[in-house]
Scaffold this active site. Structure first.
Site, PDB file in Angstrom:
ATOM      1  CG  HIS A  63      -0.570   1.961  -9.882  1.00  0.00           C
ATOM      2  ND1 HIS A  63      -1.141   1.997  -8.238  1.00  0.00           N
ATOM      3  CD2 HIS A  63      -1.537   3.063  -9.618  1.00  0.00           C
ATOM      4  CE1 HIS A  63      -1.832   2.508  -7.238  1.00  0.00           C
ATOM      5  NE2 HIS A  63      -2.220   2.851  -8.448  1.00  0.00           N
ATOM      6  CD  GLU A  93     -13.348  -4.897  -0.423  1.00  0.00           C
ATOM      7  OE1 GLU A  93     -12.312  -5.275  -0.955  1.00  0.00           O
ATOM      8  OE2 GLU A  93     -13.943  -6.243  -0.779  1.00  0.00           O
ATOM      9  CG  LEU A 113       9.178 -17.460  -4.145  1.00  0.00           C
ATOM     10  CD1 LEU A 113       9.436 -16.894  -2.833  1.00  0.00           C
ATOM     11  CD2 LEU A 113       9.623 -15.366  -4.959  1.00  0.00           C
ATOM     12  CD1 TRP A 131     -12.949  -5.652  -8.333  1.00  0.00           C
ATOM     13  CD2 TRP A 131     -12.400  -4.659 -10.635  1.00  0.00           C
ATOM     14  NE1 TRP A 131     -12.621  -6.068  -9.490  1.00  0.00           N
ATOM     15  CE2 TRP A 131     -12.225  -5.975 -10.301  1.00  0.00           C
ATOM     16  CE3 TRP A 131     -12.212  -3.897 -11.921  1.00  0.00           C
ATOM     17  CZ2 TRP A 131     -11.899  -6.546 -11.305  1.00  0.00           C
ATOM     18  CZ3 TRP A 131     -11.700  -4.220 -12.695  1.00  0.00           C
ATOM     19  CH2 TRP A 131     -11.275  -5.961 -12.596  1.00  0.00           C
ATOM     20  CB  ILE A 135      -6.609  -6.916   7.480  1.00  0.00           C
ATOM     21  CG1 ILE A 135      -6.787  -7.332   8.808  1.00  0.00           C
ATOM     22  CG2 ILE A 135      -7.385  -8.297   6.909  1.00  0.00           C
ATOM     23  CD1 ILE A 135      -5.608  -8.527   8.508  1.00  0.00           C
ATOM     24  CB  SER A 136      -7.649  -3.895   3.060  1.00  0.00           C
ATOM     25  OG  SER A 136      -7.356  -2.338   3.444  1.00  0.00           O
ATOM     26  NE  ARG A 149      -7.647   1.911  -5.796  1.00  0.00           N
ATOM     27  CZ  ARG A 149      -6.149   2.279  -4.499  1.00  0.00           C
ATOM     28  NH1 ARG A 149      -5.627   2.667  -5.584  1.00  0.00           N
ATOM     29  NH2 ARG A 149      -6.650   1.845  -2.963  1.00  0.00           N
ATOM     30  NE  ARG A 197      -4.544   6.637  -6.973  1.00  0.00           N
ATOM     31  CZ  ARG A 197      -4.102   6.631  -5.541  1.00  0.00           C
ATOM     32  NH1 ARG A 197      -4.013   7.437  -4.493  1.00  0.00           N
ATOM     33  NH2 ARG A 197      -4.374   5.271  -5.459  1.00  0.00           N
ATOM     34  CG  ASP A 256      -1.799   1.183   1.109  1.00  0.00           C
ATOM     35  OD1 ASP A 256      -2.399   1.211   0.566  1.00  0.00           O
ATOM     36  OD2 ASP A 256      -2.546   1.564   2.249  1.00  0.00           O
ATOM     37  CG  ASN A 278       1.669   1.727  -5.618  1.00  0.00           C
ATOM     38  OD1 ASN A 278       2.844   1.361  -4.005  1.00  0.00           O
ATOM     39  ND2 ASN A 278       1.127   0.980  -5.739  1.00  0.00           N
ATOM     40  N   GLY A 279      -0.266   5.828  -4.176  1.00  0.00           N
ATOM     41  CA  GLY A 279      -0.789   6.493  -4.810  1.00  0.00           C
ATOM     42  C   GLY A 279      -0.004   7.422  -3.794  1.00  0.00           C
TER      43      GLY A 279
HETATM   44  C1  IPE Z   1      -5.589  -2.924  -0.494  1.00  0.00           C
HETATM   45  O1  IPE Z   1      -5.168  -1.431  -0.417  1.00  0.00           O
HETATM   46  C2  IPE Z   1      -5.491  -3.788  -1.480  1.00  0.00           C
HETATM   47  C3  IPE Z   1      -4.116  -3.560  -2.178  1.00  0.00           C
HETATM   48  C4  IPE Z   1      -3.044  -3.206  -1.258  1.00  0.00           C
HETATM   49  C5  IPE Z   1      -4.163  -4.384  -3.525  1.00  0.00           C
HETATM   50  P1  IPE Z   1      -6.008  -0.167  -0.709  1.00  0.00           P
HETATM   51  O2  IPE Z   1      -5.694   1.309  -1.003  1.00  0.00           O
HETATM   52  O3  IPE Z   1      -7.240  -0.622  -1.257  1.00  0.00           O
HETATM   53  O4  IPE Z   1      -6.969  -0.662   1.072  1.00  0.00           O
HETATM   54  P2  IPE Z   1      -8.140   0.373   1.866  1.00  0.00           P
HETATM   55  O5  IPE Z   1      -9.240   0.877   0.548  1.00  0.00           O
HETATM   56  O6  IPE Z   1      -7.204   1.811   2.798  1.00  0.00           O
HETATM   57  O7  IPE Z   1      -8.796  -0.286   2.999  1.00  0.00           O
HETATM   58  C1  IPE Z   2      -1.725   0.156  -3.505  1.00  0.00           C
HETATM   59  O1  IPE Z   2      -1.652   1.496  -3.066  1.00  0.00           O
HETATM   60  C2  IPE Z   2      -2.393  -0.597  -4.594  1.00  0.00           C
HETATM   61  C3  IPE Z   2      -3.459  -0.513  -4.897  1.00  0.00           C
HETATM   62  C4  IPE Z   2      -4.059  -1.253  -4.626  1.00  0.00           C
HETATM   63  C5  IPE Z   2      -2.997  -1.237  -5.975  1.00  0.00           C
HETATM   64  P1  IPE Z   2      -2.138   2.913  -3.221  1.00  0.00           P
HETATM   65  O2  IPE Z   2      -2.928   2.999  -4.866  1.00  0.00           O
HETATM   66  O3  IPE Z   2      -3.379   2.266  -2.312  1.00  0.00           O
HETATM   67  O4  IPE Z   2      -1.676   3.729  -2.677  1.00  0.00           O
HETATM   68  P2  IPE Z   2      -2.255   4.844  -1.714  1.00  0.00           P
HETATM   69  O5  IPE Z   2      -2.964   4.252  -1.035  1.00  0.00           O
HETATM   70  O6  IPE Z   2      -3.638   6.007  -2.166  1.00  0.00           O
HETATM   71  O7  IPE Z   2      -0.973   6.233  -1.067  1.00  0.00           O
HETATM   72 MG    MG Z   3      -3.882   2.657  -0.404  1.00  0.00          MG
END
Ligand code: IPE
Ligand code: IPE
Ligand code: MG
Length: 254
Positions: free
Chosen positions: A41, A71, A135, A73, A199-200, A75, A37, A24, A26-27
């Site tokens: 990624h 979840e 692995l 999707w 845990i999302s 976005r 964002r 988590d 990247n954005g």
């Molecule tokens: C969890 O991250 C899913 C992935 C890293 C693929 P999210 O950024 O989607 O989680 P929430 O929405 O903050 O809980």
């Molecule tokens: C995790 O990074 C990657 C995916 C969920 C695909 P995010 O895109 O959720 O990055 P933040 O949490 O918005 O910084």
């Molecule tokens: Mg995130």
């Protein structure tokens, strides 16, 4: 005596067999650089490459990465589209490297939502690396822990309906056997980058006794040193599984 006083408990040789990671942040990594964002990624894919190599070098047998949740999707359509393109391109590009590193790649999650191009690439990558045993890299894509439990229950209900299984025979072992990752030991170490402590909807069943490690480091910045820090933290944990410390010491000395 605490685990910290026990030299064997803090030995760097106490490695997890299976590591599961929510990648988590990247954005936010991109936003901090005033970039879209998607750039985060892309940088995240580089981090994946480094951690896969680190797992190979350390001798960790299984790595499970949360790449896209059921979840996600929700976005913006543009971000989802770009992510799918990125998965597809990365898969195509990385298969050779995975082969070279003796990595077997598998996908977990509901594949029915992916387009034919991505599905074909997923299947190709799985086939091409099927014989590798250095692995096992499991990529969770369109994965949700609740979906996983639901599909397992459905599979067992089908067996009951066909008369192959009695309701009384359904126990934890059977349910676990119908879940994704049934062929693997449950994760020993869970890592979530990006600062959130949740845990999302990742591996809800499989994380029941996993050691949970949270770090504020954003995923694109999660390098080998950060990974080693998590491994060091893991090596200090005393995994009691409901027992007492005294019992564990007795078991270890037996
Ligand atoms: C969890 O991250 C899913 C992935 C890293 C693929 P999210 O950024 O989607 O989680 P929430 O929405 O903050 O809980
Ligand atoms: C995790 O990074 C990657 C995916 C969920 C695909 P995010 O895109 O959720 O990055 P933040 O949490 O918005 O910084
Ligand atoms: Mg995130």
């Amino acid at each position: 005596m605490s685990a910290a006083d026990d030299p064997s408990a803090s030995s760097p040789t106490r490695l997890p067999s299976h590591v599961a990671i929510i990648m988590d942040g990247n954005g936010r990594w991109a936003r901090r650089r005033l970039m879209p964002r998607f750039v985060g990624h892309k940088a995240g894919v580089e981090a994946v490459r480094n951690i896969v190599v680190a797992c190979r070098e350390r001798g960790i047998g299984a790595l499970t990465l949360f790449a896209f949740s059921s979840e996600n999707w929700q976005r913006p359509e543009e971000e989802v589209g770009l992510l799918m393109d990125l998965f597809s391109a990365a898969l195509e590009r990385e298969v050779g490297e995975l082969q070279h590193n003796n990595v077997r790649v598998c996908f977990i999650g509901d594949r029915s939502a992916f387009g034919p191009g991505l599905t074909a690439r997923i299947e190709r990558a799985e086939r091409a690396t099927a014989a590798n045993d250095g692995l096992l890299l499991s990529i969770a894509a369109n994965y949700g822990g609740r979906w996983d439990i639901t599909q397992a229950v459905k599979a067992l209900c089908g067996q009951v309906q066909r008369g192959e299984l009695g309701v009384a025979d359904i126990d934890e072992r059977r349910l676990a056997g119908a879940l994704e990752l049934a062929n693997l030991p449950e994760p020993d170490l869970f890592i979530r980058t990006g600062g959130e402590q949740r845990i999302s909807n990742f591996l809800l069943w499989q994380l029941a006794y996993t050691e949970l490690y949270f770090t504020a480091t954003l995923w694109p910045d999660f390098d080998r040193q950060a990974f080693d820090q998590a491994l060091g933290w893991y090596a200090q944990r005393e995994r009691r599984f409901g027992r007492t410390s005294e019992q564990l010491r007795q078991l270890n000395s037996a």
